[in-house]
Design a protein around this motif. Structure first.
Motif, PDB file in Angstrom:
ATOM      1  N   HIS A   1      56.159  39.923  33.760  1.00 27.22           N
ATOM      2  CA  HIS A   1      54.779  40.415  33.797  1.00 27.22           C
ATOM      3  C   HIS A   1      53.780  39.268  33.790  1.00 27.22           C
ATOM      4  O   HIS A   1      52.739  39.347  34.422  1.00 27.22           O
ATOM      5  CB  HIS A   1      54.523  41.394  32.640  1.00 27.22           C
ATOM      6  CG  HIS A   1      55.337  42.651  32.739  1.00 27.22           C
ATOM      7  ND1 HIS A   1      56.439  42.893  31.964  1.00 27.22           N
ATOM      8  CD2 HIS A   1      55.233  43.729  33.563  1.00 27.22           C
ATOM      9  CE1 HIS A   1      56.979  44.054  32.291  1.00 27.22           C
ATOM     10  NE2 HIS A   1      56.268  44.586  33.261  1.00 27.22           N
ATOM     11  N   THR A   2      54.109  38.172  33.087  1.00 27.17           N
ATOM     12  CA  THR A   2      53.185  37.044  33.026  1.00 27.17           C
ATOM     13  C   THR A   2      53.105  36.341  34.377  1.00 27.17           C
ATOM     14  O   THR A   2      52.015  36.032  34.859  1.00 27.17           O
ATOM     15  CB  THR A   2      53.640  36.046  31.937  1.00 27.17           C
ATOM     16  OG1 THR A   2      53.778  36.770  30.714  1.00 27.17           O
ATOM     17  CG2 THR A   2      52.632  34.935  31.743  1.00 27.17           C
ATOM     18  N   LEU A   3      54.255  36.102  34.993  1.00 24.33           N
ATOM     19  CA  LEU A   3      54.240  35.433  36.299  1.00 24.33           C
ATOM     20  C   LEU A   3      53.454  36.248  37.324  1.00 24.33           C
ATOM     21  O   LEU A   3      52.719  35.698  38.143  1.00 24.33           O
ATOM     22  CB  LEU A   3      55.668  35.210  36.820  1.00 24.33           C
ATOM     23  CG  LEU A   3      55.703  34.614  38.235  1.00 24.33           C
ATOM     24  CD1 LEU A   3      55.451  33.114  38.191  1.00 24.33           C
ATOM     25  CD2 LEU A   3      57.007  34.917  38.953  1.00 24.33           C
ATOM     26  N   HIS A   4      53.623  37.574  37.288  1.00 24.28           N
ATOM     27  CA  HIS A   4      53.017  38.401  38.335  1.00 24.28           C
ATOM     28  C   HIS A   4      51.594  38.855  38.043  1.00 24.28           C
ATOM     29  O   HIS A   4      50.958  39.437  38.928  1.00 24.28           O
ATOM     30  CB  HIS A   4      53.917  39.605  38.630  1.00 24.28           C
ATOM     31  CG  HIS A   4      55.207  39.222  39.295  1.00 24.28           C
ATOM     32  ND1 HIS A   4      56.356  38.972  38.598  1.00 24.28           N
ATOM     33  CD2 HIS A   4      55.511  39.004  40.596  1.00 24.28           C
ATOM     34  CE1 HIS A   4      57.325  38.628  39.432  1.00 24.28           C
ATOM     35  NE2 HIS A   4      56.839  38.639  40.656  1.00 24.28           N
ATOM     36  N   ALA A   5      51.087  38.602  36.844  1.00 24.73           N
ATOM     37  CA  ALA A   5      49.713  39.030  36.537  1.00 24.73           C
ATOM     38  C   ALA A   5      48.687  38.423  37.500  1.00 24.73           C
ATOM     39  O   ALA A   5      47.853  39.137  38.048  1.00 24.73           O
ATOM     40  CB  ALA A   5      49.373  38.709  35.086  1.00 24.73           C
TER      41      ALA A   5
ATOM     42  N   THR B   1      45.954  45.419  48.297  1.00 29.65           N
ATOM     43  CA  THR B   1      44.619  45.690  47.751  1.00 29.65           C
ATOM     44  C   THR B   1      43.726  44.457  47.763  1.00 29.65           C
ATOM     45  O   THR B   1      42.525  44.558  47.521  1.00 29.65           O
ATOM     46  CB  THR B   1      44.727  46.137  46.268  1.00 29.65           C
ATOM     47  OG1 THR B   1      45.348  45.073  45.525  1.00 29.65           O
ATOM     48  CG2 THR B   1      45.550  47.398  46.119  1.00 29.65           C
ATOM     49  N   ASN B   2      44.356  43.269  48.023  1.00 27.43           N
ATOM     50  CA  ASN B   2      43.620  42.010  47.943  1.00 27.43           C
ATOM     51  C   ASN B   2      43.094  41.711  46.542  1.00 27.43           C
ATOM     52  O   ASN B   2      42.168  40.929  46.382  1.00 27.43           O
ATOM     53  CB  ASN B   2      42.464  41.998  48.942  1.00 27.43           C
ATOM     54  CG  ASN B   2      42.649  40.855  49.931  1.00 27.43           C
ATOM     55  OD1 ASN B   2      43.397  39.914  49.651  1.00 27.43           O
ATOM     56  ND2 ASN B   2      41.979  40.940  51.064  1.00 27.43           N
ATOM     57  N   GLN B   3      43.687  42.339  45.547  1.00 27.98           N
ATOM     58  CA  GLN B   3      43.308  42.124  44.152  1.00 27.98           C
ATOM     59  C   GLN B   3      44.511  41.550  43.431  1.00 27.98           C
ATOM     60  O   GLN B   3      45.644  41.782  43.839  1.00 27.98           O
ATOM     61  CB  GLN B   3      43.067  43.487  43.485  1.00 27.98           C
ATOM     62  CG  GLN B   3      41.659  43.972  43.470  1.00 27.98           C
ATOM     63  CD  GLN B   3      41.561  45.172  42.529  1.00 27.98           C
ATOM     64  OE1 GLN B   3      42.519  45.907  42.318  1.00 27.98           O
ATOM     65  NE2 GLN B   3      40.393  45.355  41.950  1.00 27.98           N
TER      66      GLN B   3
ATOM     67  N   SER C   1      49.432  52.565  40.811  1.00 25.96           N
ATOM     68  CA  SER C   1      50.064  51.959  41.984  1.00 25.96           C
ATOM     69  C   SER C   1      50.386  50.486  41.728  1.00 25.96           C
ATOM     70  O   SER C   1      51.340  49.950  42.284  1.00 25.96           O
ATOM     71  CB  SER C   1      49.225  52.160  43.247  1.00 25.96           C
ATOM     72  OG  SER C   1      47.920  51.739  43.025  1.00 25.96           O
ATOM     73  N   THR C   2      49.619  49.821  40.863  1.00 27.63           N
ATOM     74  CA  THR C   2      49.922  48.427  40.494  1.00 27.63           C
ATOM     75  C   THR C   2      51.326  48.347  39.904  1.00 27.63           C
ATOM     76  O   THR C   2      52.134  47.499  40.289  1.00 27.63           O
ATOM     77  CB  THR C   2      48.926  47.948  39.414  1.00 27.63           C
ATOM     78  OG1 THR C   2      47.615  48.085  39.925  1.00 27.63           O
ATOM     79  CG2 THR C   2      49.175  46.508  39.026  1.00 27.63           C
TER      80      THR C   2
END
Ligand code: HEC
Ligand code: HEC
Ligand code: HEC
Ligand code: HEC
Ligand code: HEC
Ligand code: HEC
Ligand code: HEC
Ligand code: HEC
Length: 349
Positions: free
Chosen positions: A93-97, A104-106, A115-116
């Protein structure tokens, strides 16, 4: 997208299920071997768990399946991992945050809806979040709550201070003092804490300091799940199969509320039912006048409202007809039962 592409190029496997996995193994090897800080640990860990010294991609190609939890501890598998390597939930979770979701470009951390999380967790087709909270919508029809409402964002889930699989959200963070919050965590992702325990999970289950719903029991020493269903599919769920037990017991989907679903003789009680509820049905309509006299009414406000005009906590989930003094009265499903329904306020009369 390019950020996830291995420097040596994509692995291409005809089996789509193997394709992305092999790419993850290649990327993992490249990043660890190129990282001066973590390379020694990686080399040591590969040897310790008996994997090929060339890395995970070579290990798998040699016919040995790679288990992430061999090195990264995970309480789901009671795997203690290799000392010095971060827990799998923390690393993941930390790597992908901070990574950008090309859809979504977010950043994933900025994602505010399910959806995240569904980019990795099952749900985009299986709809894993489908219970009372997952289905709630606001007046414009938008989903009121997503994964982040209860779990916080990616950074919160990856917080090193959390114990994965054991420190999870609870019901009382939102359900307290007659209120239903729509967010269970504060700005730092820590669970909200209230003193009201009417709708609380049990302390210290399954171990000291934790309080998991699926290990908690309530009325009659029954599991919470016996009356509410599974964590992400609480009654009423949008999947009809999930509701089977509540349908069998009481004939409609929802928390198991009908006293007759379990009691052959319905106990006449003011506070002895689930969460301090009274008997429901005609027996109670005929019996409540004594307890409700004078100061006795104050005990009714927590569910029927400070103004005695009803709240969602006094909702009847099916249509009911009661005998009252001058005949009978019928209430539609969803009506918030209140003290003005049958007489002029809480004093009766
Ligand atoms: C042989 C041991 C080993 C195995 C097996 C392993 N890892 Fe790792 N992994 C490491 C080490 C060592 C690090 C670096 C130290 C750390 O981040 O805790 C690491 C780091 C990571 C990171 C942080 C990434 C980064 O580049 O900053 C992620 C995410 C990760 N691993 C995911 C996985 C996944 C997913 C699997 C299974 C497919 C896996 N790991 C299998 C040893 C392993
Ligand atoms: C209404 C609050 C709520 C929402 C919304 C929610 N969860 Fe949970 N989640 C919980 C609770 C409570 C637990 C702990 C269950 C237990 O006692 O085992 C949990 C546990 C989990 C676990 C650990 C495995 C398990 O089932 O115990 C995962 C993974 C998880 N949630 C992922 C998600 C994802 C992904 C979403 C969005 C699709 C989501 N959750 C939405 C409350 C929620
Ligand atoms: C990049 C992939 C990925 C994304 C995105 C992701 N997760 Fe996870 N999540 C995982 C993996 C892999 C595990 C299994 C970790 C383990 O086995 O210990 C996991 C486990 C969990 C768990 C159970 C372990 C724990 O820490 O308690 C929860 C809860 C959870 N995720 C919540 C979420 C929520 C909420 C989101 C969205 C905000 C999310 N995850 C997004 C990959 C992801
Ligand atoms: C993030 C806050 C939050 C958490 C955590 C939460 N709830 Fe809820 N819950 C709500 C809200 C808000 C509603 C009202 C939904 C609506 O408007 O339909 C609700 C409604 C309900 C209802 C009534 C459903 C109906 O159809 O009348 C039940 C039952 C329920 N929750 C049980 C639980 C249980 C059991 C847990 C713990 C596993 C839990 N909730 C955790 C916010 C939460
Ligand atoms: C014997 C059945 C039964 C058991 C066991 C049970 N509940 Fe309930 N629960 C109910 C009923 C009935 C309601 C609805 C009460 C109402 O409408 O006011 C309810 C409502 C709730 C609500 C939602 C209140 C709202 O805002 O609508 C939560 C949260 C909740 N229970 C949590 C729990 C937890 C946590 C446990 C286990 C410690 C548990 N329940 C055990 C029957 C049960
Ligand atoms: C899902 C099943 C279930 C439902 C629904 C249920 N109960 Fe119970 N109840 C139990 C069990 C099990 C016990 C424990 C019996 C024992 O220990 O012998 C119990 C015990 C009780 C007791 C303690 C005294 C006794 O008779 O043992 C009272 C009072 C009570 N229930 C009232 C209620 C009321 C009122 C309702 C409806 C609002 C209700 N119950 C709904 C299962 C249920
Ligand atoms: C823990 C929540 C709770 C408390 C406390 C509570 N009620 Fe209720 N009451 C309900 C719910 C839920 C219903 C709707 C039950 C149904 O019809 O399914 C209800 C319904 C009623 C009804 C109509 C009968 C029925 O079955 O619908 C009367 C009369 C009533 N309540 C009186 C009282 C009085 C008097 C008090 C205080 C002494 C009180 N209630 C306290 C939750 C509560
Ligand atoms: C479904 C109809 C119904 C609802 C809802 C209802 N009552 Fe009553 N109530 C009656 C009936 C009928 C009587 C008189 C008959 C009896 O006493 O048996 C009565 C009598 C009373 C009396 C006694 C009045 C007197 O002069 O002796 C009090 C006090 C009372 N109710 C309080 C409440 C409170 C407080 C609530 C809300 C929490 C409530 N009632 C909700 C039907 C209802």
């Amino acid at each position: 997208m390019l950020a996830a592409k291995p420097k040596a190029g994509w692995v291409n496997d005809a089996d789509p299920e193997k394709d992305w996995k092999k790419n993850i193994l290649r990327l993992h090897d490249e990043r660890k071997f190129a990282d001066p800080v973590n390379k020694p640990l990686y080399v040591q860990a590969l040897a310790k768990v008996g994997y090929n010294a060339a890395g995970l991609e070579t290990t798998a190609a040699g016919g040995k399946p790679v288990l992430c939890a061999a090195c990264h501890s995970s309480n789901a598998l009671q795997a203690s991992g290799v000392f010095g390597v971060r827990a799998l939930t923390h690393a993941l979770h930390t790597l992908h945050a901070p990574v950008t979701d090309p859809a979504t470009n977010q950043t994933l951390n900025a994602g505010t809806n399910r959806s995240t999380c569904y980019t990795c967790h099952p749900g985009s087709t299986t709809q894993c979040l489908r219970g009372a909270m997952g289905n709630a919508v606001d007046t414009s029809g938008n989903q009121e709550m997503g994964c982040q409402s209860c779990h916080g964002n990616m950074t919160n889930v990856g917080n090193v201070a959390r114990t994965g699989w054991l420190q999870e959200p609870n019901c009382q963070a939102c359900h307290h003092d007659g209120v239903r919050e729509t967010v269970a965590v504060d700005a730092n992702g820590l669970p909200l804490v209230w003193t009201d325990t009417r709708f609380a999970t049990n302390p210290n289950v399954p171990a000291s300091g934790y309080s998991l719903y699926r290990f908690s029991t309530g009325h009659g020493a029954l599991q919470c799940e016996a009356c509410h269903g599974a964590t992400h599919a609480e009654y009423p769920s949008s999947h009809s199969q999930d509701n089977a037990q509540s349908l069998d017991l009481q004939g409609y989907a929802g928390p198991v509320v009908e006293c007759t679903a379990c009691h052959t003789t319905v106990p006449n009680t003011t506070t002895g039912g689930p969460h301090g509820m009274h008997t429901i049905g005609q027996a109670w309509v005929s019996a409540h006048h004594d307890v409700a006299k004078g100061s006795g009414q104050q005990a009714c406000t927590v569910c029927h409202g400070a103004d005695y005009r009803g709240t969602p906590l006094s909702k009847t989930r099916i249509a009911r007809t009661f005998k009252v003094e001058n005949g009978s009265k019928t209430f539609a499903a969803g009506h918030d039962m209140n003290c003005y329904d049958c007489h002029n306020g809480p004093s009766g009369g």
